[in-house]
Design a protein around this motif. Structure first.
Motif, short mmCIF file in Angstrom:
data_model
loop_
_atom_site.label_atom_id
_atom_site.label_comp_id
_atom_site.label_asym_id
_atom_site.label_seq_id
_atom_site.Cartn_x
_atom_site.Cartn_y
_atom_site.Cartn_z
N LEU A 123 -0.62 -11.62 -0.89
CA LEU A 123 -1.16 -10.64 -0.30
C LEU A 123 -1.11 -9.85 -1.56
O LEU A 123 0.09 -9.41 -2.29
CB LEU A 123 0.05 -10.12 0.89
N LYS A 124 -1.69 -8.92 -1.42
CA LYS A 124 -2.80 -7.99 -2.04
C LYS A 124 -2.85 -6.69 -1.93
O LYS A 124 -3.48 -6.61 -0.82
CB LYS A 124 -3.79 -8.55 -3.15
N PHE A 125 -1.81 -6.16 -2.12
CA PHE A 125 -1.78 -4.76 -1.77
C PHE A 125 -3.00 -3.99 -2.75
O PHE A 125 -1.72 -3.25 -3.65
CB PHE A 125 -0.46 -4.30 -1.34
N TYR A 126 -3.43 -3.13 -2.41
CA TYR A 126 -4.56 -2.18 -3.32
C TYR A 126 -3.85 -0.73 -3.39
O TYR A 126 -3.50 -0.19 -2.05
CB TYR A 126 -6.12 -1.87 -3.07
N ARG A 127 -3.45 -0.80 -5.36
CA ARG A 127 -3.03 1.02 -4.93
C ARG A 127 -3.41 1.48 -6.02
O ARG A 127 -3.53 2.59 -6.93
CB ARG A 127 -1.08 0.56 -6.02
N ILE A 128 -4.97 2.08 -5.56
CA ILE A 128 -5.49 2.76 -6.74
C ILE A 128 -5.40 4.02 -6.76
O ILE A 128 -5.38 4.29 -5.99
CB ILE A 128 -7.50 2.45 -6.02
N GLY A 129 -5.29 4.36 -7.64
CA GLY A 129 -5.19 5.95 -8.52
C GLY A 129 -3.46 6.07 -8.56
O GLY A 129 -3.61 7.44 -8.88
#
Length: 294
Positions: A123-129
């Motif tokens: 599961l890839k949780f995006y954390r842009i910024g």
């Protein structure tokens, strides 16, 4: 404890009305950084006393935060967005259990999990910024709109773009992770056992790894896409020696204005890395010209 782990602990115990409140906050992310309490009261249909009880519970669970100035309001935390994604994936029988953290990057956290059929997935949780937000949050109690909510929206968009690219490429038997599902800012894909080249202490047969990497780049280009940010951090070698290219949120059409420019840069980045680390000399311009048919 990470926000995803916090959310996973609570996802099965959430009250339905708490979920309604979180969904309303998420639905209006583009409109409000700090959601006015009075607006949430009107949209939810709850009594003021009951809504305050719900928001107090959500604050205690660290899924939202509240402010009194410049007006009374509520804001969704990334843990709240994590919970909504995990709840949907669980309700949709995509994910049955949530495991340990297996990777942390500049723009995403990776966890393992099990599907309802018992298959292991990532599961890839995006954390842009994330880095920018932490810096601002460390210095200010109130985080201005430009520093937080837009990054949540960009994380959702990044996950959407990667899932679309993976689905397109995997359907053409190109060596990328198998996409399984996406919800909000979370991409579920096959679990990969192996190492990223940039982190690997030892890479067996680097000449073959380079050759296969360039072959995948060519296959992707023929399919009409370019990774547009390729490096050794995107090259994954499985335990059985298969090369897979990971991370596709920035993929662009090869025929776009900057498509060929990005293709050349991707090839150069890869060739330069293998020359620097393994002493493998490759004429990247020659590889590029062959790919585009010059």
């Amino acid at each position: 404890m990470s926000s995803a782990e916090l959310a996973a602990q609570q996802v099965k115990d959430m009250d339905e009305d708490e979920l309604i409140a979180l969904v309303l906050l998420e639905k209006h992310l583009k409109r409000f950084d700090i959601f006015p309490f009075e607006t949430l009261l009107e949209l939810s249909g709850f009594t003021e006393k009951y809504l305050r009880k719900i928001t107090s519970s959500l604050v205690e669970k660290k899924l939202i935060f509240t402010v009194k100035t410049p007006y009374e309001g509520i804001s969704l935390l990334i843990s709240g967005l994590d919970l909504l994604a995990l709840h949907s994936l669980s309700a949709g029988d995509v994910i049955d259990s949530f495991g340990r953290e297996i990777g942390v990057g500049k723009e995403a956290d990776i966890f393992d999990g099990l599907t309802s059929e018992g298959s292991r997935v990532s599961l890839k949780f995006y954390r842009i910024g994330r880095i920018s937000f932490r810096d601002v949050a460390r210095k200010r109690a109130y985080v201005p709109p430009e520093s937080r909510v837009p990054w949540m929206l960009r994380s959702i968009e990044a996950a959407k773009k990667e899932f679309i690219a993976l689905r397109r490429l995997f359907a053409r038997d190109i060596a990328v992770p198998k996409p399984i599902a996406r919800d909000r800012h979370v991409v579920v894909m096959e679990y990969l056992d192996g190492e990223i080249v940039a982190y690997a202490k030892e890479v067996l047969n680097p000449e073959i790894v380079l050759e296969e990497t360039l072959g995948i780049i060519k296959d992707v280009y023929k399919e009409g896409l370019v990774n547009a940010d390729l490096s050794a951090f995107n090259i994954f070698v499985t335990a059985n020696g298969r090369v897979i290219l990971i991370d596709w949120p920035q993929a662009m059409r090869s025929g776009s204005k900057r498509g060929k420019e990005k293709l050349l840069m991707d090839i150069k980045n890869v060739c330069d890395y293998f020359k620097r680390r393994f002493g493998i000399a490759t004429d990247y311009t020659e590889k590029y010209n062959k790919m585009i048919g010059n």
